[in-house]
Write an enzyme that holds these catalytic residues in place. Structure first.
Site, PDB file in Angstrom:
ATOM      1  N   ILE A 157      43.754  42.380  39.796  1.00 59.01           N
ATOM      2  CA  ILE A 157      44.943  43.235  39.897  1.00 59.01           C
ATOM      3  C   ILE A 157      45.864  43.074  38.675  1.00 59.01           C
ATOM      4  CG2 ILE A 157      46.517  41.638  41.104  1.00 59.01           C
ATOM      5  CD1 ILE A 157      47.111  43.942  43.073  1.00 59.01           C
ATOM      6  N   GLY A 165      45.169  25.851  37.093  1.00 63.14           N
ATOM      7  CA  GLY A 165      45.696  27.211  37.179  1.00 63.14           C
ATOM      8  C   GLY A 165      45.194  28.006  38.361  1.00 63.14           C
ATOM      9  N   ASN A 188      38.801  28.458  37.691  1.00 62.30           N
ATOM     10  CA  ASN A 188      39.927  27.524  37.754  1.00 62.30           C
ATOM     11  C   ASN A 188      39.829  26.767  39.079  1.00 62.30           C
ATOM     12  OD1 ASN A 188      40.976  28.546  35.314  1.00 62.30           O
ATOM     13  ND2 ASN A 188      42.019  30.207  36.395  1.00 62.30           N
ATOM     14  N   HIS A 217      36.581  31.769  43.232  1.00 64.48           N
ATOM     15  CA  HIS A 217      36.255  32.963  42.442  1.00 64.48           C
ATOM     16  C   HIS A 217      35.888  32.571  41.032  1.00 64.48           C
ATOM     17  CE1 HIS A 217      40.580  32.185  42.456  1.00 64.48           C
ATOM     18  NE2 HIS A 217      40.608  32.595  41.202  1.00 64.48           N
TER      19      HIS A 217
HETATM   20  P1  5GP Z   1      43.385  32.039  39.813  1.00 57.35           P
HETATM   21  O1  5GP Z   1      44.777  31.913  39.226  1.00 57.35           O
HETATM   22  O2  5GP Z   1      43.363  31.513  41.232  1.00 57.35           O
HETATM   23  O3  5GP Z   1      42.294  31.472  38.960  1.00 57.35           O
HETATM   24  O4  5GP Z   1      43.082  33.598  39.856  1.00 57.35           O
HETATM   25  C1  5GP Z   1      43.534  34.421  40.885  1.00 57.35           C
HETATM   26  C2  5GP Z   1      43.410  35.828  40.387  1.00 57.35           C
HETATM   27  O5  5GP Z   1      43.513  36.702  41.491  1.00 57.35           O
HETATM   28  C3  5GP Z   1      44.526  36.232  39.400  1.00 57.35           C
HETATM   29  O6  5GP Z   1      43.943  36.636  38.169  1.00 57.35           O
HETATM   30  C4  5GP Z   1      45.244  37.372  40.123  1.00 57.35           C
HETATM   31  O7  5GP Z   1      45.661  38.400  39.242  1.00 57.35           O
HETATM   32  C5  5GP Z   1      44.201  37.857  41.113  1.00 57.35           C
HETATM   33  N1  5GP Z   1      44.758  38.434  42.325  1.00 57.35           N
HETATM   34  C6  5GP Z   1      45.724  37.893  43.122  1.00 57.35           C
HETATM   35  N2  5GP Z   1      45.974  38.695  44.170  1.00 57.35           N
HETATM   36  C7  5GP Z   1      45.134  39.768  44.046  1.00 57.35           C
HETATM   37  C8  5GP Z   1      44.937  40.952  44.833  1.00 57.35           C
HETATM   38  O8  5GP Z   1      45.564  41.189  45.871  1.00 57.35           O
HETATM   39  N3  5GP Z   1      43.990  41.826  44.381  1.00 57.35           N
HETATM   40  C9  5GP Z   1      43.255  41.607  43.243  1.00 57.35           C
HETATM   41  N4  5GP Z   1      42.364  42.549  42.897  1.00 57.35           N
HETATM   42  N5  5GP Z   1      43.440  40.507  42.486  1.00 57.35           N
HETATM   43  C10 5GP Z   1      44.358  39.598  42.874  1.00 57.35           C
END
Ligand code: 5GP
Ligand code: ZN
Length: 114
Positions: free
Chosen positions: A31, A93, A87, A100
């Site tokens: 997103i 982070g 991450n 994911h």
């Molecule tokens: P992290 O910081 O945990 O490695 O990555 C989480 C990712 O999830 C971030 O890049 C963030 O932009 C994405 N993200 C968080 N909420 C949503 C959502 O509701 N929809 C989508 N498509 N991505 C999300």
């Protein structure tokens, strides 16, 4: 996990732009993209982070990486190169605690990462 945003994307309660999926894995557009291509690859089953994978999840981990490869092909990243990142934990982070891989491409990346 009803309070998990990615579980809600899996069950369709929250919308996302899906890139590809199979029985076990889902790939969708981030997103808040950090590169021209930024796709997240997740297991459909809730697993908190890389730390929580069991030995019995080895095949699932392989499927997730194969899905990253599929995304790279679909998004035409294979010749120029791309980055796959998981991450793990808050210091690294991680903000969403449903495992994911990030698949990032179509720009230059620096090493070491910040
Ligand atoms: P992290 O910081 O945990 O490695 O990555 C989480 C990712 O999830 C971030 O890049 C963030 O932009 C994405 N993200 C968080 N909420 C949503 C959502 O509701 N929809 C989508 N498509 N991505 C999300
Ligand atoms: Zn979840």
């Amino acid at each position: 996990m009803t309070d998990c945003v990615f579980c809600r994307i899996v069950d369709g309660t929250i919308g996302a732009k899906i890139v590809c999926q199979d029985e076990h894995c889902l790939a969708f557009e981030d997103i808040n993209p950090q590169a021209p291509v930024h796709v997240l690859v997740i297991p459909k089953r809730h697993i908190r982070s890389l730390n929580e994978f069991e030995t019995s999840d080895t095949e699932l981990l392989g499927r997730l990486l194969q899905t990253c490869r599929t995304v790279a092909h679909l998004k035409e990243l294979t010749s120029a190169g791309y980055r796959v990142v998981a991450n793990t934990g808050s210091q690294a982070g991680q903000t969403v605690f449903h495992f994911h891989f990030h698949v990032l491409g179509k720009r230059m990346f620096r090493w070491p990462p910040g």
